[in-house]
Scaffold this motif. Structure first.
Motif, PDB file in Angstrom:
ATOM      1  N   GLY A  44       0.315  -4.487   3.100  1.00 44.02           N
ATOM      2  CA  GLY A  44      -0.360  -3.978   3.940  1.00 44.02           C
ATOM      3  C   GLY A  44      -0.814  -4.898   5.024  1.00 44.02           C
ATOM      4  O   GLY A  44      -0.101  -5.858   5.217  1.00 44.02           O
ATOM      5  N   GLU A  45      -2.059  -4.443   5.538  1.00 45.77           N
ATOM      6  CA  GLU A  45      -2.565  -5.271   6.615  1.00 45.77           C
ATOM      7  C   GLU A  45      -2.973  -6.772   5.827  1.00 45.77           C
ATOM      8  O   GLU A  45      -3.658  -6.561   4.757  1.00 45.77           O
ATOM      9  CB  GLU A  45      -3.791  -4.553   7.248  1.00 45.77           C
ATOM     10  N   LEU A  70      -9.019  -2.589   0.205  1.00 44.89           N
ATOM     11  CA  LEU A  70      -9.167  -1.131  -0.626  1.00 44.89           C
ATOM     12  C   LEU A  70      -8.265  -0.107   0.348  1.00 44.89           C
ATOM     13  O   LEU A  70      -7.596   0.480  -0.614  1.00 44.89           O
ATOM     14  CB  LEU A  70     -10.656  -0.412  -0.728  1.00 44.89           C
ATOM     15  N   LYS A  71      -8.328  -0.309   1.573  1.00 44.71           N
ATOM     16  CA  LYS A  71      -7.221   0.746   2.237  1.00 44.71           C
ATOM     17  C   LYS A  71      -5.918   0.400   1.969  1.00 44.71           C
ATOM     18  O   LYS A  71      -5.170   1.434   1.449  1.00 44.71           O
ATOM     19  CB  LYS A  71      -7.708   0.590   3.755  1.00 44.71           C
ATOM     20  N   THR A 101      -2.252  -6.934  -0.519  1.00 48.69           N
ATOM     21  CA  THR A 101      -2.952  -7.511   0.570  1.00 48.69           C
ATOM     22  C   THR A 101      -2.721  -9.080   0.490  1.00 48.69           C
ATOM     23  O   THR A 101      -3.290  -9.463  -0.483  1.00 48.69           O
ATOM     24  CB  THR A 101      -4.461  -7.094   0.490  1.00 48.69           C
ATOM     25  N   LEU A 102      -2.119  -9.724   1.587  1.00 48.24           N
ATOM     26  CA  LEU A 102      -2.137 -11.094   1.605  1.00 48.24           C
ATOM     27  C   LEU A 102      -3.649 -11.558   2.254  1.00 48.24           C
ATOM     28  O   LEU A 102      -4.020 -11.139   3.384  1.00 48.24           O
ATOM     29  CB  LEU A 102      -0.902 -11.635   2.567  1.00 48.24           C
ATOM     30  N   CYS A 103      -4.165 -12.403   1.471  1.00 46.77           N
ATOM     31  CA  CYS A 103      -5.405 -12.945   1.864  1.00 46.77           C
ATOM     32  C   CYS A 103      -5.454 -14.373   2.576  1.00 46.77           C
ATOM     33  O   CYS A 103      -5.055 -15.194   1.519  1.00 46.77           O
ATOM     34  CB  CYS A 103      -6.654 -12.762   0.809  1.00 46.77           C
ATOM     35  N   LEU A 104      -5.545 -14.697   3.717  1.00 45.45           N
ATOM     36  CA  LEU A 104      -5.306 -15.733   4.138  1.00 45.45           C
ATOM     37  C   LEU A 104      -6.816 -16.455   4.104  1.00 45.45           C
ATOM     38  O   LEU A 104      -7.757 -15.743   4.269  1.00 45.45           O
ATOM     39  CB  LEU A 104      -4.886 -15.763   5.639  1.00 45.45           C
ATOM     40  N   ILE A 117      -3.802  -9.688  -3.440  1.00 46.72           N
ATOM     41  CA  ILE A 117      -4.293  -8.758  -4.349  1.00 46.72           C
ATOM     42  C   ILE A 117      -3.085  -7.761  -4.251  1.00 46.72           C
ATOM     43  O   ILE A 117      -2.921  -6.884  -3.234  1.00 46.72           O
ATOM     44  CB  ILE A 117      -5.478  -8.197  -3.611  1.00 46.72           C
ATOM     45  N   PRO A 118      -2.286  -7.714  -5.495  1.00 47.17           N
ATOM     46  CA  PRO A 118      -1.438  -6.466  -5.514  1.00 47.17           C
ATOM     47  C   PRO A 118      -1.838  -5.054  -5.510  1.00 47.17           C
ATOM     48  O   PRO A 118      -2.943  -4.619  -5.653  1.00 47.17           O
ATOM     49  CB  PRO A 118      -0.689  -6.831  -6.872  1.00 47.17           C
TER      50      PRO A 118
END
Ligand SMILES: C[S@@+](CC[C@H](N)C(=O)[O-])C[C@H]1O[C@@H](n2cnc3c(N)ncnc32)[C@H](O)[C@@H]1O
Length: 273
Positions: A128-129, A150-151, A159-162, A254-255
């Motif tokens: 996702g975003e 969470l969305k 979620t890919l967290c940069l 975060i899978p």
């Protein structure tokens, strides 16, 4: 002509053949030096390209963009970006300014963290975003990225967290005093990102719902993707606060919902064994 040239993720030699040919023929070569960093330094790039490189930090790109654009009016100018020139950071401002002045531009793409993250075994289709996690300070602890995580989880997306990097930043105090004194460069590790997430999770403990992150939620931590010493670790969020993945750069996933093949893939990087 203004060329935006991606350098890829690993080392000096990850530039494409077309990118290298352009770097050699351009009159001026700038290296964007604030949204990402290459594991090798400027000197190694200069040696490999046999060209002098002008480091373009945030201040230069934001305040002296006119200089870069003006040069491109009469010369061939290369603007090098680690990863892909439009991966995560768009540099849309430079493109717009060049367009306004009628200066043509071309783009040479390359691998980006935005696609190379698939090395974890998580499918790009299922992301996702993307979010950015900024360094917290004593009195500035933004957490809007958590809502986006969470969305994504609600929809089953990863979620890919940069993670934040500060290459040439002033301290708050020096900024207020207008002193051009810069802090040493630093980058956020997955352990620091996990610490900040744990802080949010602990404050949200009483909120019901399966999509909430918990201390035992699985995360995938990566470091130096594309480099020879790339590292991937699958562990719980809490364990991630203790994992040391070494030098820059780091990202975290975060899978969301896992296809069984994705589950098998991320288990390969598990620190249980
Ligand atoms: C703003 S993005 C820039 C992306 C770059 N233009 C690209 O296309 O890859 C910078 C962030 O991406 C992540 N990143 C970039 N390269 C990475 C790598 N090789 N390994 C792990 N994370 C990386 C880090 O979290 C870093 O702070």
């Amino acid at each position: 002509m203004l060329y935006f040239i991606g350098l890829g993720l690993g080392d000096a030699k990850d530039i494409t053949v077309r990118g290298l040919e352009l770097v050699k023929q351009c009159d001026r070569v700038y290296l964007e030096h604030y949204t990402s960093i290459l594991t090798c330094g400027k000197e190694e790039l200069e040696k490999f390209y046999q060209r002098d490189i002008i480091l373009a930090d945030r201040e230069m790109v934001e305040q002296n963009a006119e200089e870069i654009i003006a040069n491109a009016e009469t010369q061939e100018v290369a603007f090098l970006v680690v990863g892909d020139p439009f991966g995560a950071t768009t540099h849309a401002d430079l493109v717009l300014r060049a367009k306004e002045k009628g200066i043509p531009h071309k783009v040479v793409h390359n691998a980006s963290i935005m696609n190379a993250i698939a090395c974890t075994g998580l499918q790009l289709y299922n992301f996702g975003e993307t979010v950015s996690i900024p360094f917290w300070t004593d009195n500035w602890k933004p957490d809007s990225f958590y809502g986006k995580i969470l969305k994504n989880r609600e929809c089953g997306y990863h979620t890919l967290c940069l993670l934040d990097i500060k290459v040439k930043e002033q301290s708050e105090e020096n900024l207020i005093k207008g002193k051009k004194i810069y802090e040493p460069p630093r980058f956020m590790t997955t352990a620091q990102a996990a610490e900040q997430l744990m802080h949010i999770v602990e404050n949200n403990e009483k909120v019901e719902g399966g999509i909430q992150l918990r201390a035992d939620s699985i995360v995938v931590c990566v470091a130096r993707v594309g480099a020879d010493d790339q590292k991937i670790v699958t562990c719980t969020l809490k364990q991630a606060t203790q994992e040391d993945l070494g030098g820059p750069l780091h990202s975290m996933v975060i899978p969301g919902e896992l296809h069984y093949l994705e589950k098998d893939a991320i288990d390969m990087w598990s620190n249980k064994s």
